[in-house]
Design an enzyme around this catalytic site. Structure first.
Site, PDB file in Angstrom:
ATOM      1  N   SER A 191      -2.814  11.048  -4.794  1.00 39.59           N
ATOM      2  CA  SER A 191      -3.356  11.152  -3.477  1.00 39.59           C
ATOM      3  C   SER A 191      -4.271  12.431  -3.536  1.00 39.59           C
ATOM      4  O   SER A 191      -4.122  13.194  -4.369  1.00 39.59           O
ATOM      5  CB  SER A 191      -2.393  11.338  -2.516  1.00 39.59           C
ATOM      6  N   TYR A 215       5.844  14.944   1.056  1.00 45.20           N
ATOM      7  CA  TYR A 215       4.819  13.618   0.490  1.00 45.20           C
ATOM      8  C   TYR A 215       3.834  14.485  -0.534  1.00 45.20           C
ATOM      9  O   TYR A 215       3.655  13.941  -1.695  1.00 45.20           O
ATOM     10  CB  TYR A 215       3.838  12.935   1.582  1.00 45.20           C
TER      11      TYR A 215
HETATM   12  N1  LIG Z   1      -3.148   4.886   2.728  1.00 48.08           N
HETATM   13  C1  LIG Z   1      -3.294   6.169   2.656  1.00 48.08           C
HETATM   14  O1  LIG Z   1      -3.961   6.870   3.360  1.00 48.08           O
HETATM   15  C2  LIG Z   1      -3.221   6.760   1.276  1.00 48.08           C
HETATM   16  C3  LIG Z   1      -3.852   7.710   0.696  1.00 48.08           C
HETATM   17  C4  LIG Z   1      -3.363   8.255  -0.670  1.00 48.08           C
HETATM   18  C5  LIG Z   1      -2.705   7.622  -1.420  1.00 48.08           C
HETATM   19  N2  LIG Z   1      -2.060   6.573  -1.026  1.00 48.08           N
HETATM   20  C6  LIG Z   1      -1.171   5.710  -1.717  1.00 48.08           C
HETATM   21  O2  LIG Z   1      -1.469   4.604  -1.949  1.00 48.08           O
HETATM   22  C7  LIG Z   1      -0.323   3.629  -2.365  1.00 48.08           C
HETATM   23  C8  LIG Z   1      -0.342   2.368  -1.553  1.00 48.08           C
HETATM   24  O3  LIG Z   1      -0.333   2.706  -0.144  1.00 48.08           O
HETATM   25  P1  LIG Z   1      -0.991   1.952   1.060  1.00 48.08           P
HETATM   26  O4  LIG Z   1      -2.103   2.824   1.601  1.00 48.08           O
HETATM   27  O5  LIG Z   1      -1.542   0.575   0.328  1.00 48.08           O
HETATM   28  O6  LIG Z   1       0.076   1.768   2.039  1.00 48.08           O
HETATM   29  P2  LIG Z   1       1.247   0.357   2.063  1.00 48.08           P
HETATM   30  O7  LIG Z   1       0.555  -0.676   2.580  1.00 48.08           O
HETATM   31  O8  LIG Z   1       2.327   1.036   3.111  1.00 48.08           O
HETATM   32  O9  LIG Z   1       1.839   0.197   0.686  1.00 48.08           O
HETATM   33  C9  LIG Z   1       2.922   0.947   0.081  1.00 48.08           C
HETATM   34  C10 LIG Z   1       3.614  -0.023  -0.496  1.00 48.08           C
HETATM   35  O10 LIG Z   1       4.688   0.519  -1.360  1.00 48.08           O
HETATM   36  C11 LIG Z   1       5.885  -0.392  -0.954  1.00 48.08           C
HETATM   37  N3  LIG Z   1       7.266   0.410  -0.795  1.00 48.08           N
HETATM   38  C12 LIG Z   1       7.802   1.389  -0.455  1.00 48.08           C
HETATM   39  N4  LIG Z   1       8.944   1.720  -0.584  1.00 48.08           N
HETATM   40  C13 LIG Z   1       9.228   0.918  -1.854  1.00 48.08           C
HETATM   41  C14 LIG Z   1      10.240   0.783  -2.887  1.00 48.08           C
HETATM   42  N5  LIG Z   1      11.433   1.672  -2.577  1.00 48.08           N
HETATM   43  N6  LIG Z   1      10.175  -0.146  -3.623  1.00 48.08           N
HETATM   44  C15 LIG Z   1       9.168  -0.849  -3.850  1.00 48.08           C
HETATM   45  N7  LIG Z   1       8.036  -0.775  -2.844  1.00 48.08           N
HETATM   46  C16 LIG Z   1       8.137  -0.071  -1.803  1.00 48.08           C
HETATM   47  C17 LIG Z   1       5.994  -0.732   0.548  1.00 48.08           C
HETATM   48  O11 LIG Z   1       6.731  -2.020   0.746  1.00 48.08           O
HETATM   49  P3  LIG Z   1       7.277  -2.094   2.178  1.00 48.08           P
HETATM   50  O12 LIG Z   1       6.317  -2.852   2.903  1.00 48.08           O
HETATM   51  O13 LIG Z   1       8.585  -3.003   1.862  1.00 48.08           O
HETATM   52  O14 LIG Z   1       7.643  -0.754   2.826  1.00 48.08           O
HETATM   53  C18 LIG Z   1       4.306  -1.179   0.511  1.00 48.08           C
HETATM   54  O15 LIG Z   1       4.029  -2.289   0.317  1.00 48.08           O
HETATM   55  C19 LIG Z   1       0.861   4.591  -1.971  1.00 48.08           C
HETATM   56  O16 LIG Z   1       1.538   5.247  -3.317  1.00 48.08           O
HETATM   57  C20 LIG Z   1       0.370   5.527  -1.166  1.00 48.08           C
HETATM   58  O17 LIG Z   1       0.893   7.059  -1.127  1.00 48.08           O
HETATM   59  C21 LIG Z   1      -2.234   5.842   0.417  1.00 48.08           C
END
Ligand SMILES: NC(=O)c1ccc[n+]([C@@H]2O[C@H](COP(=O)([O-])OP(=O)(O)OC[C@H]3O[C@@H](n4cnc5c(N)ncnc54)[C@H](OP(=O)(O)O)[C@@H]3O)[C@@H](O)[C@H]2O)c1
Length: 269
Positions: A142, A155
């Site tokens: 991130s 985080y």
């Molecule tokens: N969105 C942002 O602004 C942002 C910015 C920088 C980095 N990121 C990073 O990008 C990545 C993807 O995030 P996203 O934005 O696409 O949000 P997201 O849709 O919430 O994706 C996160 C995924 O991780 C899964 N997850 C959570 N806990 C888990 C576990 N114990 N085992 C397996 N899967 C699990 C969630 O599943 P559930 O639906 O079951 O919870 C969800 O499908 C993350 O690492 C996040 O930190 C996001």
């Protein structure tokens, strides 16, 4: 033939957000994707829509907080499909709020999923990556791997850990003559996936579309880039922080809205 043809790619947390989109786009470009999620239905929905579109995808359950299940998971995967060429550690969670008011369980869970689970899964699949001619480890970190994130301290801590782990492993692979395994660390600012609903985008860092981030990640993998940083401003944070005295940096963080961006975080639920 695309870069991804004939590669088997394992993606964690691929039931939603950029994980699901990466799975779809990688499959469109010829990869066989192993779509994993902690809920079977979420993984299966993404995998079956990929198959309906003519791509190759399998759904498997993987909860990245359950470190003790990884070896058996790898055995099941090998038996059904074979070893993987690329591991994309994408699963992540965030719990925003004033530090002491967020349950300690949530803070520890954040670290377990975002950092410890990621490292343990990489350990489990390390030999798959070194045995592939196009081995590649992709860790989704991130922009908060570079800056403090008030109201999201654990985080940010977990993502600093991911950057440190990735960068160290990348150098170690080189030192050990294993540079055929690439390591790409992805550092995006806020993305419009719901995970950070309620946040206010800081100046010069607009909320990114999932499509833009996924385009950059896929390019980063093809070009075997060590870092994918979005938007442009993220590339300069290290230099600015290193050059400016702390009070000036703090002032900048405050006036650009970096320090308060998480104050009204609601997330998905
Ligand atoms: N969105 C942002 O602004 C942002 C910015 C920088 C980095 N990121 C990073 O990008 C990545 C993807 O995030 P996203 O934005 O696409 O949000 P997201 O849709 O919430 O994706 C996160 C995924 O991780 C899964 N997850 C959570 N806990 C888990 C576990 N114990 N085992 C397996 N899967 C699990 C969630 O599943 P559930 O639906 O079951 O919870 C969800 O499908 C993350 O690492 C996040 O930190 C996001």
């Amino acid at each position: 033939m695309s870069y991804f043809s004939n590669l088997r790619i394992l993606i964690t947390g691929a039931g939603s957000g950029i994980g699901a989109l990466m799975a779809e786009q990688l499959a469109q470009q010829g990869a066989e994707v192993i779509v994993t999620a902690r809920r079977k239905a979420a993984a299966e929905a993404v995998a079956s829509s990929i198959r309906d579109a003519g791509g190759r995808a399998a759904a498997m359950v993987l909860d990245v907080s359950k470190l003790g299940t990884f070896t058996a998971f790898r055995e099941r995967l090998h038996k059904a499909h074979g070893p993987v060429d690329i591991l994309i550690n994408n699963a992540g969670v965030v719990f925003g709020g004033e530090f002491e008011k967020v349950d300690l369980k949530e803070h520890l869970n954040t670290f377990q999923i975002n950092a410890t689970g990621l490292m343990a899964l990489t350990h489990t699949f390390f030999n798959d990556l070194t045995q592939s001619r196009q081995g590649h480890l992709v860790n989704i970190a991130s922009a908060s791997s570079y800056v403090g994130l008030p109201y999201g301290s654990t985080y940010a801590a977990s993502k600093w850990a991911v950057l440190g782990f990735s960068e160290s492993l990348r150098l170690e692979l080189k030192e050990r003559g294993l540079e055929h395994v690439a390591v790409t660390t992805v550092c995006p600012s806020y993305i419009d996936t719901g995970m950070f609903d309620g946040v206010r985008a800081p100046l010069l860092s607009p909320i990114l579309s999932p499509e833009k981030v996924v385009r950059s990640v896929l390019r980063g993998i093809r070009e075997r880039e060590p870092l994918v940083q979005e938007p442009m401003i993220v590339k300069h944070i290290d230099l600015m922080k290193g050059a400016l005295p702390t009070p000036v940096w703090d002032f900048l963080a405050k006036t650009t809205g970096m320090s308060t961006s998480m104050k009204k975080w609601k997330g998905k639920h």
